[in-house]
Design an enzyme around this catalytic site. Structure first.
Site, PDB file in Angstrom:
ATOM      1  N   ASN A 151       0.816  -1.221   0.000  1.00 25.18           N
ATOM      2  CA  ASN A 151       0.000   0.000   0.000  1.00 25.18           C
ATOM      3  C   ASN A 151       0.847   1.267   0.000  1.00 25.18           C
ATOM      4  OD1 ASN A 151      -2.001  -1.845   0.121  1.00 25.18           O
ATOM      5  ND2 ASN A 151      -2.744  -1.306   2.168  1.00 25.18           N
ATOM      6  N   THR A 169     -18.869  39.020 -29.203  1.00 27.23           N
ATOM      7  CA  THR A 169     -19.596  38.659 -27.982  1.00 27.23           C
ATOM      8  C   THR A 169     -20.933  38.102 -28.451  1.00 27.23           C
ATOM      9  OG1 THR A 169     -20.728  40.769 -27.674  1.00 27.23           O
ATOM     10  CG2 THR A 169     -18.544  40.594 -26.691  1.00 27.23           C
ATOM     11  N   HIS A 170     -21.452  37.138 -27.751  1.00 25.04           N
ATOM     12  CA  HIS A 170     -22.669  36.421 -28.180  1.00 25.04           C
ATOM     13  C   HIS A 170     -22.519  35.848 -29.590  1.00 25.04           C
ATOM     14  CE1 HIS A 170     -24.829  38.505 -24.850  1.00 25.04           C
ATOM     15  NE2 HIS A 170     -24.008  39.486 -25.185  1.00 25.04           N
ATOM     16  N   SER A 220     -11.973  14.562 -47.757  1.00 28.45           N
ATOM     17  CA  SER A 220     -13.251  13.865 -47.674  1.00 28.45           C
ATOM     18  C   SER A 220     -13.253  12.769 -48.729  1.00 28.45           C
ATOM     19  CB  SER A 220     -14.370  14.864 -47.954  1.00 28.45           C
ATOM     20  OG  SER A 220     -15.489  14.209 -48.496  1.00 28.45           O
ATOM     21  N   ASN A 269     -10.094  19.580 -44.383  1.00 29.24           N
ATOM     22  CA  ASN A 269     -10.753  19.580 -43.075  1.00 29.24           C
ATOM     23  C   ASN A 269      -9.783  19.752 -41.909  1.00 29.24           C
ATOM     24  OD1 ASN A 269     -13.315  19.221 -44.157  1.00 29.24           O
ATOM     25  ND2 ASN A 269     -13.106  16.996 -44.225  1.00 29.24           N
ATOM     26  N   TYR A 275      -6.839   1.618   3.022  1.00 30.84           N
ATOM     27  CA  TYR A 275      -6.676   1.112   1.657  1.00 30.84           C
ATOM     28  C   TYR A 275      -7.877   0.293   1.216  1.00 30.84           C
ATOM     29  CZ  TYR A 275      -5.068  -1.386  -2.421  1.00 30.84           C
ATOM     30  OH  TYR A 275      -4.965  -1.879  -3.694  1.00 30.84           O
ATOM     31  N   GLN A 310      -6.847   1.005  -7.052  1.00 28.99           N
ATOM     32  CA  GLN A 310      -6.046   0.540  -8.185  1.00 28.99           C
ATOM     33  C   GLN A 310      -6.579   1.089  -9.514  1.00 28.99           C
ATOM     34  OE1 GLN A 310      -4.979  -3.730  -8.260  1.00 28.99           O
ATOM     35  NE2 GLN A 310      -6.123  -3.829 -10.169  1.00 28.99           N
ATOM     36  N   LYS A 347      -5.349   4.185 -11.744  1.00 30.05           N
ATOM     37  CA  LYS A 347      -4.262   4.112 -12.736  1.00 30.05           C
ATOM     38  C   LYS A 347      -4.849   4.007 -14.145  1.00 30.05           C
ATOM     39  CE  LYS A 347      -2.234   0.663 -10.409  1.00 30.05           C
ATOM     40  NZ  LYS A 347      -1.259  -0.331  -9.854  1.00 30.05           N
TER      41      LYS A 347
HETATM   42  N1  ARG Z   1      -2.147  -3.107  -7.461  1.00 29.17           N
HETATM   43  C1  ARG Z   1      -2.434  -2.618  -6.153  1.00 29.17           C
HETATM   44  C2  ARG Z   1      -2.918  -1.171  -6.213  1.00 29.17           C
HETATM   45  O1  ARG Z   1      -2.656  -0.517  -7.164  1.00 29.17           O
HETATM   46  C3  ARG Z   1      -1.216  -2.697  -5.295  1.00 29.17           C
HETATM   47  C4  ARG Z   1      -1.504  -2.634  -3.853  1.00 29.17           C
HETATM   48  C5  ARG Z   1      -2.091  -3.917  -3.411  1.00 29.17           C
HETATM   49  N2  ARG Z   1      -2.407  -3.869  -2.049  1.00 29.17           N
HETATM   50  C6  ARG Z   1      -3.300  -4.738  -1.481  1.00 29.17           C
HETATM   51  N3  ARG Z   1      -3.531  -4.593  -0.236  1.00 29.17           N
HETATM   52  N4  ARG Z   1      -3.924  -5.630  -2.219  1.00 29.17           N
HETATM   53  O2  ARG Z   1      -3.580  -0.710  -5.335  1.00 29.17           O
END
Ligand code: ARG
Length: 430
Positions: A109, A154-155, A277, A285, A317, A322, A325
């Site tokens: 974590n 404007t407008h 086109s 374009n 956590y 996750q 990402k």
């Molecule tokens: N892939 C996990 C994430 O991005 C990594 C951390 C995992 N931690 C856990 N307690 N399962 O959060």
């Protein structure tokens, strides 16, 4: 094989579902994971949890992995959950038992937290470099086309004289405001979460100041619970920075699409930068700016996505984290691509001369004419009425000269001040 293996292998479907895109996305975290591990084990040695000899074996082995990452040879293997597991597996398979020692006082974590903060710091610097390039181009164009007038609306109705100097310069200055958001996100990311472990610290006497220094963080994220809470908060800040830059760029893209429209024809590009086109032979374009507008509009949804994803999570956590990402990694790449494309395209932009000579813009000069009468001594309201009546009766004839001299106006766009502002902001990230 899992770090948390206790004698049974998890169901394959469960694994597929929970690992999601990590095996691919985590590759972008790999170099930071190794960097974080190096700082962590140096610290473990300093508090007596590793011997000097063990450190001297582990550090070069981590450096080897860093080199493999650099050469593009690092993979997260089938059956390995994430980058953190892969690095630890490589170490243990290459070094044996000593590899198993690096995880003392740490959890995945805080490991993923530290990886992400290091990653965001670099990513924000890359975005900032893209902003700086576009900014420089816009200021150059503003200076080059300072004296070329265009209609201001404007407008979406013809309003007052504007200039290409003002138009380009406006987007340059808007980017300075965006930089403030980017710097705020950087400052939030620039705090060390390492040592928060699973989110509640550790009974080992971890030296968090030491890892803060080794990883060049501004300070630790002190409270371990706050450090864990920063997963989500940091992403919100980064998402806001991305979204605000995207809003500026999307707006610029819209302007270009409109000014390229044949009814305006204020700007154009060499043929090879336009698209055709399949049916209409004459078309040139603005697909580049349409794709840019679309991408930038979409990028403005990511703060919302992060907010919805994290909005009602319990403290501590949760695996949902996750998924951030999946949102942010492609978003950052896409924004950088859009910034670079805008800089590239604007390098070739052609600007129309003498637009305001066209009689359709005659009324754009009414305020200039009112102001001229005021300078000759007529009270403003009387001058307004006089010109207004001429327009009403169809007798209005414009004096086409434009004399704007105050700070930030057509005749004095203050590009040097705007450039100084951007320079001092950029310095904060260097
Ligand atoms: N892939 C996990 C994430 O991005 C990594 C951390 C995992 N931690 C856990 N307690 N399962 O959060």
């Amino acid at each position: 094989m899992k770090l948390w293996n206790k004698g049974f292998e998890p169901d394959k479907e469960i694994e597929r579902f929970t690992v999601g895109q990590d095996r691919e996305l985590d590759l972008r975290l790999a170099k930071y994971d190794v960097e974080g591990s190096m700082a962590h084990i140096r610290m473990l040695e300093s508090i007596g949890l590793l011997t000097k000899e063990e450190l001297d074996i582990l550090l070069p082995a981590l450096q080897d992995i860093a080199d493999e990452i650099e050469r593009g040879e690092f993979r997260i293997e089938e059956g390995v959950e994430d980058v953190h597991s892969q690095v630890e597996f490589l170490l243990t398979s290459r070094l044996g038992d000593v590899g198993k020692k690096i995880h003392s006082g740490r959890s995945r974590n805080d490991q993923v937290l530290v990886d992400l903060k290091l990653f965001f710091r670099d990513e924000l610097k890359k975005i900032s470099a893209g902003v700086e390039q576009l900014f420089t181009r816009l200021i150059e164009l503003s200076e080059k086309h300072k004296d070329k007038l265009m209609p201001g609306y404007t407008h979406l109705q013809v309003a007052m004289p504007s200039s290409f100097g003002l138009w380009f310069g406006a987007y340059a200055e808007a980017l300075t405001d965006d930089m403030q958001m980017l710097i705020a996100a950087y400052n939030i990311a620039n705090q060390n979460p390492l040592g928060s472990a699973a989110g509640y610290g550790s009974s080992f006497p971890l030296d968090r100041e030491m890892t803060t220094e080794l990883l060049h963080f501004e300070r630790p994220h002190y409270n371990v619970v706050a450090a864990q809470m920063s997963r989500g908060k940091t992403e919100r800040a980064v998402a806001n920075a991305i979204a605000t830059i995207a809003s500026t760029l999307g707006h610029l893209a819209m302007d270009v699409c409109m000014w390229m429209c044949n009814n305006f024809s204020f700007v154009s590009f060499p043929d090879e930068l336009t698209t055709g086109s399949s049916i209409m032979p004459h078309k040139k374009n603005p697909d580049v700016f349409e794709i840019m507008r679309g991408k930038c509009n979409r990028l403005q949804s990511i703060p919302n996505e992060i907010a919805l994803l994290t909005g009602n999570l319990p403290l501590g956590y949760n695996r949902d984290l996750q998924l951030m990402k999946d949102i942010l990694f492609p978003a950052s790449t896409e924004l950088i691509d859009c910034l670079n494309m805008a800089t590239y395209m604007l390098g070739e932009i052609r600007v129309k001369d003498n637009i305001l000579d066209d009689p359709r813009y005659d009324y754009i000069f009414t305020v200039e004419d009112v102001n001229r009468l005021v300078l000759e001594g007529m009270p403003f309201r009387d001058a307004y009425k006089k010109v207004g009546m001429e327009v009403q009766n169809g007798t209005y004839k414009p004096h086409r000269g434009v004399h704007h001299t105050h700070l930030g106006s057509i005749g004095n766009p203050a590009n040097d001040h705007i450039a100084a502002k951007m320079h001092s902001l950029q310095q904060q990230l260097k």
